[in-house]
Design an enzyme around this catalytic site. Structure first.
Site, PDB file in Angstrom:
ATOM      1  N   HIS A   1     -12.798 -22.812 -15.920  1.00 59.03           N
ATOM      2  CA  HIS A   1     -14.007 -23.248 -15.235  1.00 59.03           C
ATOM      3  C   HIS A   1     -13.977 -22.613 -13.860  1.00 59.03           C
ATOM      4  O   HIS A   1     -14.152 -23.253 -12.843  1.00 59.03           O
ATOM      5  CB  HIS A   1     -14.008 -24.786 -15.143  1.00 59.03           C
ATOM      6  CG  HIS A   1     -15.309 -25.351 -14.731  1.00 59.03           C
ATOM      7  ND1 HIS A   1     -15.615 -25.647 -13.441  1.00 59.03           N
ATOM      8  CD2 HIS A   1     -16.414 -25.662 -15.444  1.00 59.03           C
ATOM      9  CE1 HIS A   1     -16.836 -26.140 -13.373  1.00 59.03           C
ATOM     10  NE2 HIS A   1     -17.338 -26.151 -14.572  1.00 59.03           N
TER      11      HIS A   1
ATOM     12  N   PRO B   1     -23.402 -18.084 -26.741  1.00 59.73           N
ATOM     13  CA  PRO B   1     -24.748 -18.562 -26.927  1.00 59.73           C
ATOM     14  C   PRO B   1     -25.479 -17.882 -28.055  1.00 59.73           C
ATOM     15  O   PRO B   1     -25.965 -16.772 -27.904  1.00 59.73           O
ATOM     16  CB  PRO B   1     -25.437 -18.271 -25.598  1.00 59.73           C
ATOM     17  CG  PRO B   1     -24.500 -17.407 -24.832  1.00 59.73           C
ATOM     18  CD  PRO B   1     -23.361 -17.079 -25.717  1.00 59.73           C
ATOM     19  N   GLU B   2     -25.602 -18.608 -29.140  1.00 56.65           N
ATOM     20  CA  GLU B   2     -26.670 -18.339 -30.092  1.00 56.65           C
ATOM     21  C   GLU B   2     -27.568 -19.553 -29.955  1.00 56.65           C
ATOM     22  O   GLU B   2     -27.422 -20.336 -29.018  1.00 56.65           O
ATOM     23  CB  GLU B   2     -26.108 -18.150 -31.507  1.00 56.65           C
ATOM     24  CG  GLU B   2     -25.262 -16.878 -31.630  1.00 56.65           C
ATOM     25  CD  GLU B   2     -24.859 -16.547 -33.062  1.00 56.65           C
ATOM     26  OE1 GLU B   2     -25.722 -16.631 -33.947  1.00 56.65           O
ATOM     27  OE2 GLU B   2     -23.690 -16.214 -33.284  1.00 56.65           O
TER      28      GLU B   2
ATOM     29  N   ARG C   1     -18.662 -12.476 -18.338  1.00 57.70           N
ATOM     30  CA  ARG C   1     -18.911 -11.092 -18.717  1.00 57.70           C
ATOM     31  C   ARG C   1     -20.185 -10.508 -18.131  1.00 57.70           C
ATOM     32  O   ARG C   1     -20.476  -9.335 -18.307  1.00 57.70           O
ATOM     33  CB  ARG C   1     -18.920 -11.012 -20.247  1.00 57.70           C
ATOM     34  CG  ARG C   1     -18.586  -9.654 -20.764  1.00 57.70           C
ATOM     35  CD  ARG C   1     -18.275  -9.731 -22.249  1.00 57.70           C
ATOM     36  NE  ARG C   1     -18.807  -8.596 -22.946  1.00 57.70           N
ATOM     37  CZ  ARG C   1     -18.873  -8.508 -24.258  1.00 57.70           C
ATOM     38  NH1 ARG C   1     -18.472  -9.523 -25.001  1.00 57.70           N
ATOM     39  NH2 ARG C   1     -19.355  -7.457 -24.825  1.00 57.70           N
TER      40      ARG C   1
ATOM     41  N   ARG D   1     -23.747  -4.431 -35.802  1.00 61.66           N
ATOM     42  CA  ARG D   1     -22.764  -5.472 -35.467  1.00 61.66           C
ATOM     43  C   ARG D   1     -21.716  -5.595 -36.569  1.00 61.66           C
ATOM     44  O   ARG D   1     -22.006  -5.380 -37.752  1.00 61.66           O
ATOM     45  CB  ARG D   1     -23.456  -6.831 -35.296  1.00 61.66           C
ATOM     46  CG  ARG D   1     -24.638  -6.817 -34.353  1.00 61.66           C
ATOM     47  CD  ARG D   1     -24.258  -6.339 -32.959  1.00 61.66           C
ATOM     48  NE  ARG D   1     -23.219  -7.144 -32.375  1.00 61.66           N
ATOM     49  CZ  ARG D   1     -23.422  -8.279 -31.711  1.00 61.66           C
ATOM     50  NH1 ARG D   1     -24.636  -8.722 -31.519  1.00 61.66           N
ATOM     51  NH2 ARG D   1     -22.417  -8.958 -31.222  1.00 61.66           N
TER      52      ARG D   1
ATOM     53  N   LYS E   1     -32.987 -17.927 -27.871  1.00 64.82           N
ATOM     54  CA  LYS E   1     -31.826 -18.021 -26.983  1.00 64.82           C
ATOM     55  C   LYS E   1     -32.229 -18.095 -25.512  1.00 64.82           C
ATOM     56  O   LYS E   1     -31.367 -17.999 -24.640  1.00 64.82           O
ATOM     57  CB  LYS E   1     -30.916 -16.803 -27.195  1.00 64.82           C
ATOM     58  CG  LYS E   1     -30.467 -16.602 -28.640  1.00 64.82           C
ATOM     59  CD  LYS E   1     -29.752 -15.272 -28.800  1.00 64.82           C
ATOM     60  CE  LYS E   1     -29.530 -14.942 -30.265  1.00 64.82           C
ATOM     61  NZ  LYS E   1     -29.029 -13.564 -30.439  1.00 64.82           N
TER      62      LYS E   1
END
Length: 263
Positions: free
Chosen positions: A98, A2-3, A121, A253, A59
DNA sequence: TAGATTGTTACCGT
DNA sequence: CACGGTAACAATCT
């Protein structure tokens, strides 16, 4: 996953959950609850309600109801599932898998459907009435003037590296590590350039690159579909001029860029 | 196996 | 106060 592009696709998926009465709350993993949020609070606030609108700020996904607003942050690997349908993405942990054990939070609807957060995670968070005032302007709609303000600094010496600021959600909401690298690559700007050193022309180039990156990658399917993505590895080369890419930590990063055309 | 990972927050140092 | 750097968080994949 997700960005901002992924979360926007989750928001669109979430529109399928609007105007349906909530019948129950399930929290298989209470670790996903924000500090100010409890299972009892979610149940008390949401059961019997219907979501009226699905919004997104950077986000952060916001599901509004006549009562409280449900906020969802997806962390590194979270994804939204509505009625057992997942938004399109082919990212790590989600390609084909899934698993039921990755459901951290779920709402049931009276009609039998559901809305769930899958998150292998466990960096994702669910929060009732999250604060939104600490976020900068949304990257999908930021104007050139607002982007310039987001990059402004008063620090002598030029301020933070432009990549660090692009990813700082308090200044600009929605850009993550992969999008930042792609945007700077398209803009021809070194990620280490200090914000305060950017010229007017470079500000314009950066805004255009931001727009083109979000538009193009949205059409292709997400943050991981950038031109730079395949070369983001040891031995990778610039897709534009074939120079060997450099990689270092910038803004905390891992960062990949082309020393030949990113200045 | 060692190393890497698309995010956020807290803490320390400058 | 504004940043940089680092660690922590947690699980999985290459």
């Amino acid at each position: 996953m997700p960005e901002i592009l992924e979360v926007e696709s989750y928001r669109q998926l979430a529109e399928g959950a609007l105007d349906r009465e909530i019948s129950g709350v399930s929290v298989p993993d209470p670790h996903c609850l924000a500090e100010n949020t409890t299972t009892a609070g979610l149940t008390h606030g949401l059961v019997g309600c219907r979501f009226t609108v699905a919004r997104r700020l950077g986000k952060l996904l916001l599901m509004e109801s006549a009562g409280p607003t449900l906020g969802v942050r997806f962390g590194m690997t979270g994804t939204l599932v509505v009625d057992d349908r997942m938004a399109i993405d082919r990212l790590l942990y989600s390609s084909g898998h899934h698993s039921e054990r990755w459901v951290r939070f779920a709402l049931g609807f009276v009609d039998g459907g559901s809305l769930a957060l899958h998150d292998p995670r466990r960096f994702g968070r669910v929060e009732l009435d999250p604060a939104v005032d600490a976020l900068g302007p949304d990257a999908l709609s930021v104007t050139p003037a607002a982007l310039r303000r987001a990059l402004a600094t008063r620090i002598s010496g030029g301020g933070p590296p432009v990549k660090a600021r692009l990813q700082d959600q308090a200044h600009l909401a929605g850009i993550g590590n992969l999008l930042a690298d792609e945007i700077l690559w398209r803009a021809g700007l070194s990620p280490r350039r200090r914000c305060g050193s950017l010229t007017d022309a470079e500000h314009r180039r950066l805004h255009r690159a931001l727009r083109s990156t979000l538009t193009d990658l949205s059409g292709r399917g997400g943050s991981h579909t950038g031109d730079l993505m395949a070369e983001r590895r040891a031995g990778g080369h610039c897709p534009r001029d074939a120079a060997p890419l450099r990689h270092e930590q910038v803004g905390g990063r891992t960062t990949w860029w082309c020393p030949a055309h990113q200045r």
